[in-house]
Write a protein that holds these residues in place. Structure first.
Motif, PDB file in Angstrom:
ATOM      1  N   UNK A 317       0.845  -1.207   0.000  1.00 33.50           N
ATOM      2  CA  UNK A 317       0.000   0.000   0.000  1.00 33.50           C
ATOM      3  C   UNK A 317       0.873   1.247   0.000  1.00 33.50           C
ATOM      4  N   UNK A 318       1.895   1.263   0.858  1.00 34.11           N
ATOM      5  CA  UNK A 318       2.748   2.461   0.950  1.00 34.11           C
ATOM      6  C   UNK A 318       3.477   2.710  -0.375  1.00 34.11           C
ATOM      7  N   UNK A 319       3.942   1.625  -0.995  1.00 32.10           N
ATOM      8  CA  UNK A 319       4.641   1.802  -2.287  1.00 32.10           C
ATOM      9  C   UNK A 319       3.668   2.299  -3.358  1.00 32.10           C
ATOM     10  N   UNK A 320       2.445   1.765  -3.338  1.00 32.97           N
ATOM     11  CA  UNK A 320       1.444   2.179  -4.339  1.00 32.97           C
ATOM     12  C   UNK A 320       1.136   3.673  -4.178  1.00 32.97           C
ATOM     13  N   UNK A 321       0.975   4.111  -2.948  1.00 29.05           N
ATOM     14  CA  UNK A 321       0.692   5.536  -2.709  1.00 29.05           C
ATOM     15  C   UNK A 321       1.881   6.391  -3.168  1.00 29.05           C
ATOM     16  N   UNK A 322       3.092   5.933  -2.841  1.00 25.42           N
ATOM     17  CA  UNK A 322       4.288   6.689  -3.254  1.00 25.42           C
ATOM     18  C   UNK A 322       4.317   6.847  -4.772  1.00 25.42           C
ATOM     19  N   UNK A 323       3.954   5.780  -5.488  1.00 24.74           N
ATOM     20  CA  UNK A 323       3.986   5.859  -6.964  1.00 24.74           C
ATOM     21  C   UNK A 323       2.924   6.830  -7.484  1.00 24.74           C
ATOM     22  N   UNK A 325       1.642   9.343  -5.990  1.00 29.50           N
ATOM     23  CA  UNK A 325       2.039  10.726  -5.678  1.00 29.50           C
ATOM     24  C   UNK A 325       3.142  11.192  -6.637  1.00 29.50           C
ATOM     25  N   UNK A 326       4.107  10.327  -6.851  1.00 26.70           N
ATOM     26  CA  UNK A 326       5.238  10.700  -7.710  1.00 26.70           C
ATOM     27  C   UNK A 326       4.764  11.002  -9.133  1.00 26.70           C
ATOM     28  N   UNK A 327       3.803  10.210  -9.619  1.00 33.16           N
ATOM     29  CA  UNK A 327       3.279  10.492 -10.970  1.00 33.16           C
ATOM     30  C   UNK A 327       2.551  11.839 -10.986  1.00 33.16           C
ATOM     31  N   UNK A 328       1.918  12.155  -9.865  1.00 31.20           N
ATOM     32  CA  UNK A 328       1.306  13.483  -9.709  1.00 31.20           C
ATOM     33  C   UNK A 328       0.022  13.722 -10.505  1.00 31.20           C
ATOM     34  N   UNK A 329      -0.422  12.722 -11.274  1.00 32.15           N
ATOM     35  CA  UNK A 329      -1.612  12.937 -12.128  1.00 32.15           C
ATOM     36  C   UNK A 329      -2.896  12.797 -11.318  1.00 32.15           C
ATOM     37  N   UNK A 330      -2.962  11.686 -10.563  1.00 36.43           N
ATOM     38  CA  UNK A 330      -4.220  11.379  -9.889  1.00 36.43           C
ATOM     39  C   UNK A 330      -4.076  11.647  -8.392  1.00 36.43           C
ATOM     40  N   UNK A 331      -4.049  12.911  -8.043  1.00 36.42           N
ATOM     41  CA  UNK A 331      -3.989  13.273  -6.624  1.00 36.42           C
ATOM     42  C   UNK A 331      -5.055  14.321  -6.326  1.00 36.42           C
ATOM     43  N   UNK A 332      -5.477  14.382  -5.067  1.00 36.34           N
ATOM     44  CA  UNK A 332      -6.528  15.324  -4.689  1.00 36.34           C
ATOM     45  C   UNK A 332      -5.974  16.755  -4.625  1.00 36.34           C
ATOM     46  N   UNK A 333      -6.879  17.688  -4.453  1.00 38.71           N
ATOM     47  CA  UNK A 333      -6.552  19.120  -4.528  1.00 38.71           C
ATOM     48  C   UNK A 333      -5.407  19.541  -3.614  1.00 38.71           C
ATOM     49  N   UNK A 334      -5.329  18.904  -2.432  1.00 39.19           N
ATOM     50  CA  UNK A 334      -4.340  19.336  -1.441  1.00 39.19           C
ATOM     51  C   UNK A 334      -2.919  18.967  -1.849  1.00 39.19           C
ATOM     52  N   UNK A 335      -2.770  18.041  -2.792  1.00 43.32           N
ATOM     53  CA  UNK A 335      -1.418  17.653  -3.220  1.00 43.32           C
ATOM     54  C   UNK A 335      -1.046  18.276  -4.562  1.00 43.32           C
ATOM     55  N   UNK A 336      -1.881  19.196  -5.024  1.00 43.63           N
ATOM     56  CA  UNK A 336      -1.558  19.940  -6.245  1.00 43.63           C
ATOM     57  C   UNK A 336      -0.811  21.210  -5.841  1.00 43.63           C
ATOM     58  N   UNK A 337       0.076  21.704  -6.692  1.00 49.48           N
ATOM     59  CA  UNK A 337       0.828  22.906  -6.312  1.00 49.48           C
ATOM     60  C   UNK A 337      -0.086  24.112  -6.071  1.00 49.48           C
ATOM     61  N   UNK A 338      -1.244  24.153  -6.770  1.00 48.86           N
ATOM     62  CA  UNK A 338      -2.175  25.271  -6.580  1.00 48.86           C
ATOM     63  C   UNK A 338      -3.506  24.726  -6.091  1.00 48.86           C
ATOM     64  N   UNK A 339      -4.069  25.409  -5.110  1.00 50.65           N
ATOM     65  CA  UNK A 339      -5.288  24.938  -4.438  1.00 50.65           C
ATOM     66  C   UNK A 339      -6.444  24.662  -5.405  1.00 50.65           C
ATOM     67  N   UNK A 340      -6.643  25.575  -6.400  1.00 54.39           N
ATOM     68  CA  UNK A 340      -7.825  25.417  -7.256  1.00 54.39           C
ATOM     69  C   UNK A 340      -7.498  24.731  -8.573  1.00 54.39           C
TER      70      UNK A 340
END
Ligand code: NAD
Length: 365
Positions: A317-323, A325-340
């Motif tokens: 699970x931890x490795x899957x989450x790390x991947x 996040x690293x890809x950066x495509x499918x992450x929620x608003x809080x992990x995007x560089x800009x809030x909106x």
């Protein structure tokens, strides 16, 4: 092997993130029989109590629970459900790992701090005296007689209680954790120069306990100094052990250092039982919006799997989450560089992305 686990979906965003965690844990192949129980506002609606006896019985029976955040209804008479659960089940240690994942927008990289908070004493013990009550007047008289101090008669009082027993348990927990996880340093946090008989006791017991672990570096740090050092040089810290109130505040500060509440898992642990839950609350303004980050509760679920001895599944699970996040495509608003950021993914899209990575890992291994 099938594990029996109490699942408390919680309130607000709780049901969304609980479902995300449930699905992700199941994707690892570990078999879990979920015993669904209720606490918080939902339980108040259903049973007329924020903490029904059936919920406590379920946790006592299963020994392990995964819990979504619950709303404590505002108004007198409602005790915090979380505080009540921790006290009732003697879950004296709150464990909150704060770790940076590459790809999360943060000011710092390579942090890996474990916050260990005493969970049952201190100002959180719920020993409070309401302004104007006869008991408060008696306590004020006692203080005036014994401390040579005049208090305003319209004072409200919350007691800060720290015992040798409670401190010994939490500091031993911290040092044992360090030993078992090959950690190098334990920092004990206090304000012993001002609160000599509460924080002072915490510090002196911690110093005694530290002597039993000579291979682990020990330091004591005042809470105000800690705040400054955490903001300037967070990489100096490894394990922090703190009384309840400081622990509550500092674990949220550390969550901020590693990307916010969406990235902060946690566990409440006792000698025979444990409840795994995110650091964040029920975020009512996002309830039902499929918007918040499910990683905190999914990572809490991974901690639970590790507690059950399912190390492999937890790491998957931890490795899957790390991947993800690293890809950066499918992450929620809080992990995007800009809030909106309009490309922010939903809670369910993120969950599916993590499950996809877990499935891919089956082909890799
Ligand atoms: P909160 O943690 O619910 O939310 C504060 C803000 O943090 C949110 O508005 C949101 O911007 C952000 N946030 C929280 N979780 C997030 C996530 N998973 N992903 C992205 N952003 C997230 O704090 P609050 O608003 O002070 O409390 C709301 C309710 O939750 C209260 O009733 C409080 O008592 C309760 N609470 C419960 C727990 C628990 O059950 N363990 C813990 C803290 C607060």
């Amino acid at each position: 092997m099938v594990y029996n686990v109490t699942l408390i979906p919680g309130d607000g965003v709780g049901p969304e993130v609980s479902e995300a965690a449930q699905k992700t844990l199941e994707a690892t192949g570990v078999k879990i029989n979920w015993d669904v129980a209720y606490a918080g506002a939902k339980a108040q609606e259903m049973y007329g109590s924020t903490l029904p006896p059936g919920t406590i019985e379920s946790i006592k029976r299963n020994k392990v629970a995964l819990k979504g955040p619950v709303t404590t209804p505002v108004g007198s008479g409602f005790r915090s459900v979380n505080v009540a659960l921790r006290m009732e089940l003697d879950l004296y240690a709150c464990l909150r790992p704060c770790k940076t994942y590459p790809g999360v927008p943060t000011r710092y990289q390579n942090l890996d701090i474990i916050v260990i908070r005493e969970n049952t004493e201190d100002l959180y013990a719920g020993i409070e005296f309401q302004r104007g009550s006869p008991e408060t007047a008696r306590l004020i008289r006692l203080v005036e007689e014994t401390q040579a101090r005049i208090l305003h008669p319209d004072s409200g009082i919350s007691l800060k209680v720290i015992s040798e027993t409670g401190t010994r348990k939490i500091t031993k927990f911290a040092f044992n954790y360090a030993r078992e996880h090959d950690r190098k340093k334990v920092s004990v946090i206090h304000k012993a120069n001002i609160m000599k008989y509460s924080d002072g006791l915490f510090l002196s017991v911690a110093k005694e306990v530290a002597k039993e672990y000579p291979e682990i570096e020990f330091e004591d740090v005042m809470i105000d100094t800690l705040c400054m050092r955490l903001v300037r040089w967070p990489e100096q810290f490894d394990i922090l052990v703190l009384p309840n109130l400081y622990g509550d505040i500092i674990s949220e500060l550390c969550a901020g250092l590693v990307g916010g509440l969406g990235m902060a898992p946690g566990a409440n642990i006792g000698d025979t039982m444990a409840i795994f839950e995110a650091t964040h609350g029920s975020a009512p303004k996002y309830a039902g919006k499929n918007k918040v980050n499910p990683f905190s509760l999914i990572l809490s679920g991974a901690m639970m799997l590790r507690h059950l001895g399912e190390e492999d599944a937890a790491s998957k699970i931890e490795r899957a989450i790390a991947k993800v996040i690293l890809e950066g495509k499918t992450v929620t608003y809080d992990l995007k560089p800009y809030r909106d950021d309009p490309t922010a993914a939903t809670t369910s899209q993120v969950t599916e992305a993590v499950i996809e990575k877990i499935k891919e890992s089956y082909y890799e291994s």
